[in-house]
Design a protein around this motif. Sequence first.
Motif, PDB file in Angstrom:
ATOM      1  N   ASN A 195      -9.052   9.324  -6.125  1.00  0.00           N
ATOM      2  CA  ASN A 195      -8.193   9.949  -5.115  1.00  0.00           C
ATOM      3  C   ASN A 195      -8.518   9.368  -3.747  1.00  0.00           C
ATOM      4  O   ASN A 195      -8.876  10.091  -2.812  1.00  0.00           O
TER       5      ASN A 195
ATOM      6  N   TYR B 117       0.823  -1.206   0.000  1.00  0.00           N
ATOM      7  CA  TYR B 117       0.000   0.000   0.000  1.00  0.00           C
ATOM      8  C   TYR B 117       0.860   1.260   0.000  1.00  0.00           C
ATOM      9  O   TYR B 117       1.932   1.309   0.599  1.00  0.00           O
ATOM     10  N   GLN B 118       0.308   2.264  -0.649  1.00  0.00           N
ATOM     11  CA  GLN B 118       0.934   3.585  -0.659  1.00  0.00           C
ATOM     12  C   GLN B 118      -0.094   4.597  -0.169  1.00  0.00           C
ATOM     13  O   GLN B 118      -1.257   4.574  -0.583  1.00  0.00           O
ATOM     14  N   TRP B 119       0.341   5.475   0.758  1.00  0.00           N
ATOM     15  CA  TRP B 119      -0.566   6.511   1.268  1.00  0.00           C
ATOM     16  C   TRP B 119      -0.891   7.469   0.130  1.00  0.00           C
ATOM     17  O   TRP B 119      -0.007   8.072  -0.471  1.00  0.00           O
ATOM     18  N   ASN B 120      -2.183   7.605  -0.167  1.00  0.00           N
ATOM     19  CA  ASN B 120      -2.614   8.350  -1.345  1.00  0.00           C
ATOM     20  C   ASN B 120      -3.483   9.555  -0.994  1.00  0.00           C
ATOM     21  O   ASN B 120      -3.946  10.272  -1.866  1.00  0.00           O
TER      22      ASN B 120
ATOM     23  N   LYS C 289      -3.424   3.544  -2.071  1.00  0.00           N
ATOM     24  CA  LYS C 289      -3.220   3.033  -3.426  1.00  0.00           C
ATOM     25  C   LYS C 289      -2.537   1.685  -3.328  1.00  0.00           C
ATOM     26  O   LYS C 289      -1.510   1.551  -2.652  1.00  0.00           O
TER      27      LYS C 289
END
Length: 313
Positions: free
Chosen positions: A255, A132-135, A259
């Motif tokens: 958004n 996971y990526q902080w989006n 992500k």
Amino acid sequence: MFIAQAFKFKHDFWRYIIGVVMVLAGVFVGQIPLTAALFMELGVAETVTLTESEMMTVLDSNYFLFLMLLSFAVALVFLFIAVKQVHGQTLRSLTTSRSKIDWSRFWFAFGLVAVFILLTTVGDYYSNPQDYQWNFELKPFLILLVVAVLFVPLQTSFEEYFFRGYLMQGIGVLGRNRWLPLIITSVIFGGLHFFNPEVTKLGNIIMVYYIGTGFMLGIMALMDEGIELSLGFHAANNLLTALLVTADWTAFQTNSIFKDVSEPSAGWDVLIPVLVIYPLFLFIMAKKYKWSNWKEKLFGKVEKPEIIQAQDY
């Protein structure tokens, strides 16, 4: 009986053909704003060669999501016009066999799915943080929140009213049974997802999940004699998915808060939702609403009521 509701109104088969044509016209009309926006951005020549995945990258993601969901909202309006004007049918009878629409059922299914998605997403995030990526960005997310809350339920409601309501009843009164509309609507519902970016990325095996989802939602409608549960289930699933996690290869590129950056793959694990999670949801709902007589409700005949009496909105 939910399907037999259609007998109370004008249910000639040719009327359903007109209704489907009207819905397709609604989808076409609803897609005009998105097509126009793409034409203005790229020109006609480049736009006509775009794949669905490429379309998502041309416009701002929130703007694209709004325009995409708008087509479903317009199609829903066209569907309701067809139901009222072509069939003289009430919205209540398209929704449920109860004397009024039971919104508590909608919210129960919505809450059940929302809690499940939240728990599994948080659990997977802490178990596999590398995936996971902080989006999260406040302003784009707030815009997404407004668009999603207003329009995702319209998208899911269109699909439920069209497949589990309109087509389920139309095919049911034509075939005079329950299993035929369950099979046909589930396969068509799943099949229409064949053009989603997920299928390109994960392969055709993901179609098991989409068709299985169609069967699960259809079983809900038949066992509960209405589509309130499926309306809530579908709305929560799509809304929470849009808000929580996005990926470069999904139909909803938003958004969102997170992500997914993992490399996706699909094997026999795609059967877990269909064979484990969905039966668990159905078990919980069956216990709460005391479903019984499964064989008759899923495979029995659809009998025409002796007294046909149309009702007003």
